[in-house]
Write a protein that holds these residues in place. Structure first.
Motif, PDB file in Angstrom:
ATOM      1  N   GLU A  61       0.869  -1.183   0.000  1.00 15.63           N
ATOM      2  CA  GLU A  61       0.000   0.000   0.000  1.00 15.63           C
ATOM      3  C   GLU A  61       0.901   1.227   0.000  1.00 15.63           C
ATOM      4  OE1 GLU A  61      -3.009  -0.047   3.034  1.00 15.63           O
ATOM      5  OE2 GLU A  61      -3.424  -2.164   2.649  1.00 15.63           O
ATOM      6  N   SER A 102       0.910   5.655  -0.551  1.00 14.29           N
ATOM      7  CA  SER A 102       0.037   6.835  -0.541  1.00 14.29           C
ATOM      8  C   SER A 102       0.102   7.589  -1.870  1.00 14.29           C
ATOM      9  CB  SER A 102       0.395   7.762   0.624  1.00 14.29           C
ATOM     10  OG  SER A 102       1.758   8.131   0.534  1.00 14.29           O
ATOM     11  N   THR A 103       1.263   7.627  -2.485  1.00 17.32           N
ATOM     12  CA  THR A 103       1.400   8.263  -3.799  1.00 17.32           C
ATOM     13  C   THR A 103       2.339   7.437  -4.656  1.00 17.32           C
ATOM     14  OG1 THR A 103       3.240   9.641  -3.056  1.00 17.32           O
ATOM     15  CG2 THR A 103       1.040  10.612  -2.927  1.00 17.32           C
ATOM     16  N   SER A 144      -3.762   5.141  -2.804  1.00 17.22           N
ATOM     17  CA  SER A 144      -4.693   5.649  -1.789  1.00 17.22           C
ATOM     18  C   SER A 144      -6.150   5.554  -2.233  1.00 17.22           C
ATOM     19  CB  SER A 144      -4.345   7.099  -1.433  1.00 17.22           C
ATOM     20  OG  SER A 144      -4.414   7.913  -2.588  1.00 17.22           O
TER      21      SER A 144
END
Length: 184
Positions: free
Chosen positions: A17, A19-20, A101
């Motif tokens: 995972e 975020s960007t 995200s």
């Protein structure tokens, strides 16, 4: 419940995972990671086995630690691994899956042993007493696995009046249909 034969990929997926998503050459620090068994035929076999069906998976893994783990996990799910070949030259397929995200995923894969499944490696005994056959579209991506997908035992010959499908997974190469006495 039914005896179901499935032909397709057996993967180990590493999901990260982020975020960007970084630009090419950049870095991203993952906020979480998970590793699990994957592949569309494998995922289908797991779901069907958990629903009480007897599943026989036809595929190929590398003769490596990931392949051994995949076979243990499949057996732990009650899936018959008799017809899964081991490849000493190619590794088990690993997918690196990034999840952004928004939940959108991006996958990077080296198909490895999966792509090396050949028609000669498919034993007709896998289909004994089987009621259903699941053929994963990913099996059409590369040769020799694509030839195995088109030439599995019990496949009826293609007739010119059958519809043809085109698209990403080369379904025009063959139309899969089991040959059961009740249909003859």
């Amino acid at each position: 419940m039914s005896v179901i034969v499935l032909l397709g990929d057996i993967n180990v997926d590493l999901a990260l995972e982020i975020s960007t998503y970084p630009p090419e050459g950049g870095e991203a620090i993952a906020t979480a990671q998970r590793m699990f068994l994957g592949g569309s035929a494998t995922n289908t076999a797991v779901a069907l086995s958990r629903s009480g069906h007897r599943c026989r998976l036809i595929g190929r893994v590398g003769d490596d630690g990931w392949g051994k783990q995949a076979l243990r996990d499949l057996r732990g799910e009650g899936i018959d691994t008799t017809w899964i070949g081991r490849d000493s030259a190619e590794p088990t397929q690993i997918n690196v899956v990034t999840v952004g995200s928004t939940g959108e995923r991006t996958m990077f894969a080296y198909r490895g042993a999966n792509a090396q499944l050949s028609p000669a490696a498919i034993d007709a005994a896998a289909f004994d007493a089987a009621e259903l056959f699941h053929l994963s579209g990913y099996a059409f991506l590369q040769s020799p696995q694509s030839e195995a997908a088109c030439n599995w035992p019990g496949r009826r010959p293609q007739h010119s009046d059958h519809p043809r499908y085109s698209g990403r997974h080369r379904f025009e190469a063959c139309i899969a249909r089991t040959d059961h006495p009740a249909e003859a």
